[in-house]
Scaffold this active site. Structure first.
Site, mmCIF file in Angstrom:
data_model
loop_
_atom_site.group_PDB
_atom_site.id
_atom_site.type_symbol
_atom_site.label_atom_id
_atom_site.label_comp_id
_atom_site.label_asym_id
_atom_site.label_seq_id
_atom_site.Cartn_x
_atom_site.Cartn_y
_atom_site.Cartn_z
ATOM 1 N N ASP B 7 34.383 70.778 47.638
ATOM 2 C CA ASP B 7 34.807 69.865 48.733
ATOM 3 C C ASP B 7 36.145 70.374 49.009
ATOM 4 O OD1 ASP B 7 34.670 67.868 50.427
ATOM 5 O OD2 ASP B 7 35.275 66.299 48.712
ATOM 6 N N GLU B 68 31.853 73.083 51.717
ATOM 7 C CA GLU B 68 31.692 72.160 52.908
ATOM 8 C C GLU B 68 32.082 72.693 54.311
ATOM 9 O OE1 GLU B 68 31.934 67.733 52.174
ATOM 10 O OE2 GLU B 68 33.225 67.614 53.953
ATOM 11 N N ASP B 141 35.681 63.156 45.389
ATOM 12 C CA ASP B 141 35.649 64.652 45.887
ATOM 13 C C ASP B 141 34.800 65.437 44.735
ATOM 14 O OD1 ASP B 141 38.164 64.605 47.666
ATOM 15 O OD2 ASP B 141 38.416 63.068 46.065
#
Lengths: 179, 179
Positions: B7, B68, B141
């Site tokens: 992330d 991501e 996260d």
């Protein structure tokens, strides 16, 4: 002072190395364009950019790296790749302990032409004259990279002293921590 | 199949490593957050992210990396740094010859909760259950990175076969060329 300028991009990443000092004649050391194929995935294109920049860093050993600042609001379709290519350039410089500066396109244009809104032809023409080249550097990405390097030679000396003073005044942690 | 999910971010970059296969139980291998200081310049923050990710890659040797996907239209003030951190993750994976996949936040949420618009609490709750953890991973996260890794374990097997077929059908050049 030897400066590598980088006009970041995935399809064409301009790279120019210039030697000089404020008030002294400039000398072209190297100019090239790193290209990667739009048919490749982004990860491999970033690897191609890294390999191209690493080759120039290794061969020409600049003292500093100047990268064009990328703005989020422009060219949305390609801005992510351009930002990532700029990140790869910053990363490669930081890994070698080289100072990195970001200059806007306007700053680079103003440095070489006196006009922050100069067009590509004017920038190419002035870069050709300032470096006393027999022919203008092509493509435009190559001229832009040289303009960035020249901009940094002229602005960088003053900026580096400011940065050093700031770093001395505010001790900061370096690098990331895994928690 | 062992997958590292990332992330991306400069202030907090979530990293999760998960082992599993479609239809088999999942296992948590590693979870952490790489942090860099907003007081540092971007070049050194990217270097910190690289060092943090390299440490996880070296220790846990994933078979694939899922990052991501960053969209230009969101969070303009931080999107450039986020895109560059994502680029560093892709680059680190490509350098090791690992396949890289990009998944959107919606794809990751849908994979673990069944709902592409699930909130952070739902994602964290499902990640905790799927990995049979005693406590939910913190901060968010870290949970998002694990959700990405799980998403890739489940989607990746099919996607990898498609990619391999595409690569076999269309030979492509790899890497960049300096001209």
């Amino acid at each position: 002072m030897r400066v590598m300028g980088v006009d970041p991009g995935l399809t064409r990443c301009g790279v120019g190395v210039v030697e000089g000092a404020p008030g002294r004649p400039l000398r072209l050391v190297h100019v090239s364009v790193v290209r990667t194929s739009p048919d490749d995935d982004v990860a491999h294109r970033l690897l191609g950019v890294e390999q191209g920049l690493e080759a120039v860093l290794a061969e020409f050993a600049p003292d500093a790296v100047a990268v064009e600042r990328v703005f989020a609001q422009h060219n949305v379709s390609t801005v992510m790749g351009t930002a990532q290519a700029a990140g790869v350039a910053m990363l490669a410089a930081a890994r070698r302990g080289l100072p990195v500066a970001l200059h806007t396109p306007s700053e680079a244009k103003a440095a070489v032409t006196g006009n922050g809104r100069a067009d590509k032809a004017q920038v190419t023409s002035m870069v050709t004259r300032l470096l006393r080249l027999d022919a203008p550097p092509r493509p435009a990405d190559a001229a832009d990279a040289l303009a960035l390097a020249i901009c940094h030679v002229w602005r960088g000396a003053a900026q580096s002293r400011l940065d050093a003073a700031r770093r001395a005044a505010v001790p900061r942690s370096r690098g990331g921590t895994v928690q």
